[in-house]
Motif scaffolding. Structure first.
Motif, PDB file in Angstrom:
ATOM      1  N   ILE A 115      -9.340 115.719   5.009  1.00 37.36           N
ATOM      2  CA  ILE A 115     -10.206 114.538   5.047  1.00 37.36           C
ATOM      3  C   ILE A 115     -10.455 114.121   6.486  1.00 37.36           C
ATOM      4  N   SER A 116     -11.676 113.704   6.796  1.00 35.77           N
ATOM      5  CA  SER A 116     -12.008 113.288   8.151  1.00 35.77           C
ATOM      6  C   SER A 116     -11.354 111.950   8.475  1.00 35.77           C
ATOM      7  N   ARG A 117     -11.034 111.765   9.737  1.00 39.59           N
ATOM      8  CA  ARG A 117     -10.449 110.496  10.180  1.00 39.59           C
ATOM      9  C   ARG A 117     -11.338 109.324   9.819  1.00 39.59           C
ATOM     10  N   ASN A 118     -12.642 109.513   9.965  1.00 38.62           N
ATOM     11  CA  ASN A 118     -13.601 108.451   9.710  1.00 38.62           C
ATOM     12  C   ASN A 118     -13.505 107.928   8.284  1.00 38.62           C
ATOM     13  N   ALA A 174      -6.150 102.779   4.606  1.00 38.02           N
ATOM     14  CA  ALA A 174      -6.115 104.236   4.644  1.00 38.02           C
ATOM     15  C   ALA A 174      -5.897 104.850   3.269  1.00 38.02           C
ATOM     16  N   GLY A 175      -6.372 106.078   3.116  1.00 41.07           N
ATOM     17  CA  GLY A 175      -6.165 106.808   1.875  1.00 41.07           C
ATOM     18  C   GLY A 175      -7.081 108.009   1.800  1.00 41.07           C
ATOM     19  N   ILE A 176      -6.984 108.757   0.702  1.00 37.76           N
ATOM     20  CA  ILE A 176      -7.841 109.915   0.506  1.00 37.76           C
ATOM     21  C   ILE A 176      -9.100 109.499  -0.262  1.00 37.76           C
ATOM     22  N   ASP A 177     -10.064 110.397  -0.328  1.00 40.44           N
ATOM     23  CA  ASP A 177     -11.336 110.118  -1.006  1.00 40.44           C
ATOM     24  C   ASP A 177     -11.525 111.162  -2.098  1.00 40.44           C
ATOM     25  N   THR A 178     -11.005 110.873  -3.283  1.00 38.22           N
ATOM     26  CA  THR A 178     -10.997 111.865  -4.352  1.00 38.22           C
ATOM     27  C   THR A 178     -12.377 112.128  -4.938  1.00 38.22           C
TER      28      THR A 178
END
Length: 376
Positions: free
Chosen positions: A86-89, A201-205
């Protein structure tokens, strides 16, 4: 522009970080993961710097999956879940570049470089540092220190960022462990005094540009990129259109967000008739669609030969779509409207006056004074 920090504040923020990074190489691999029942709560370690007692916190891969808030002025390490590149952005949120923060992702060779005699910044992989744009602006002009100058290295850590912007270039890879330090309270302040949210913060499922922490904040479904089904992705609604990603009709005027902003660019373009952010786009007292919250006005009517005032509901009669607004469905074109929702004077006189006279003419009621509407 962000509020500037003094040189002393910048130094105090970075003091001890170089040593902490070395320690975290060991800690990241030896700390036990907390129970998943803790959800996104913080896990405070006993690791402290000697100089100013900055706390350190660890977030496991499960915390990252659920989403978490980065505490300010804290040494934070986090584990990127396996399979989640995942990108930092996106990981910290597209608007996070307005906040001062920086970090490093361990490549596993730090201790080997140290044993090989490397010192200072040479222990770390320069390609695995990441910096927000706000941090680059604040520290980009610092000179390179001598490799023997420990205090100079500490003070220049923030200035080690390359000059080119990299909002989408930094990537966190599944299975790696990273470090981040955020400034202040994790909030940014603009010139107009308005404040924005900190690092969530977190992931983008579902690949909608909202990480799991932001999905929770905006009450959206992390497994559905279009929670409200209005054909606009949740992230686009939050960051571009500025509509509610959990409601298909954000302004409650009877027209879906995608109907009012057809290309989801957050602007009222020439081929669009109304704004999804307000129920009365041209401020003429007429609802853009047919479902504005009910409003009332005082109306004069003839009763037994006498004029009397009575309280009359202005919805749905007082709509740009006209008296038969309830029969209009879907996404109406300009031909469906009695008056233009983009302008308050479609036919020379005010749209509200025109609609009133039109209504009186259809109903056969004797024309009295035109009432002043209460805007919905």
């Amino acid at each position: 522009m962000l509020k500037k920090h003094s040189a002393y504040q910048a130094l105090s923020w970075s003091t001890g970080i170089l040593g902490v990074l070395v320690a975290l190489v060991v800690v990241a691999g030896t700390m036990q993961a907390p129970s998943s029942e803790l959800g996104a709560r913080l896990v405070t370690t006993s690791l402290r710097t000697k100089s100013n007692e900055i706390p350190s916190t660890r977030f496991t891969a499960q915390h990252v999956i659920e989403g978490f808030s980065v505490p300010a002025d804290t040494h934070v390490i986090f584990d990127v879940p396996q399979g989640s590149n995942i990108s930092r952005n996106v990981f910290f949120g597209p608007e996070s570049d307005l906040i001062r923060y920086w970090g490093y992702c361990f490549d596993g060779q730090e201790n080997n470089r140290k044993r090989a005699g490397k010192r200072g910044m040479d222990i770390y992989n320069p390609e695995r540092f990441f910096y927000s744009l706000a941090e680059r602006r604040a520290q980009g002009s610092r000179p390179e220190p001598d490799n023997e100058d420990l205090l100079g290295i500490l003070e220049s850590l923030h200035g080690a960022a390359p000059k080119e912007p990299d909002s989408f270039y930094n990537v966190f890879y599944g299975g790696e462990t990273c470090y981040v330090m955020a400034d202040g309270k994790g909030y940014y302040t603009l010139e107009d005094g308005k404040s924005g949210k900190g690092l969530s913060a977190g992931i983008d499922t579902d690949l909608d540009l909202l990480n799991t922490a932001l999905e929770r904040m905006y009450h959206t479904n992390p497994a559905n990129p279009d929670t409200d089904g209005d054909t606009i992705k949740d992230g686009d609604e939050v960051f571009t259109v500025k509509t509610n990603p959990a409601k298909a009709d954000s302004d409650l005027d009877g027209l879906s967000d995608s109907c009012e902003d057809k290309n989801a660019n957050g602007q009222l373009d020439s081929n669009e008739l109304s704004s999804p952010l307000t129920a009365d786009s041209d401020k003429d007292g007429l609802c853009d669609g047919n479902a504005c919250p009910e409003a009332f006005t005082q109306q004069r009517v003839r009763v037994n030969g006498q004029w009397e005032w009575t309280r009359v509901a202005t919805n749905p009669i007082w709509s740009e779509l006209g008296i038969d607004a309830q029969s209009i469905r879907g996404c109406p074109g300009i031909s469906s409207y009695v008056t233009n929702p983009r302008t308050p004077t479609t036919f020379v006189e005010g749209d509200w006056d025109y609609q009133w006279r039109l209504y009186i003419g259809k109903s056969g009621t004797e024309v009295g004074d035109i009432p002043i509407p209460e805007l919905p």
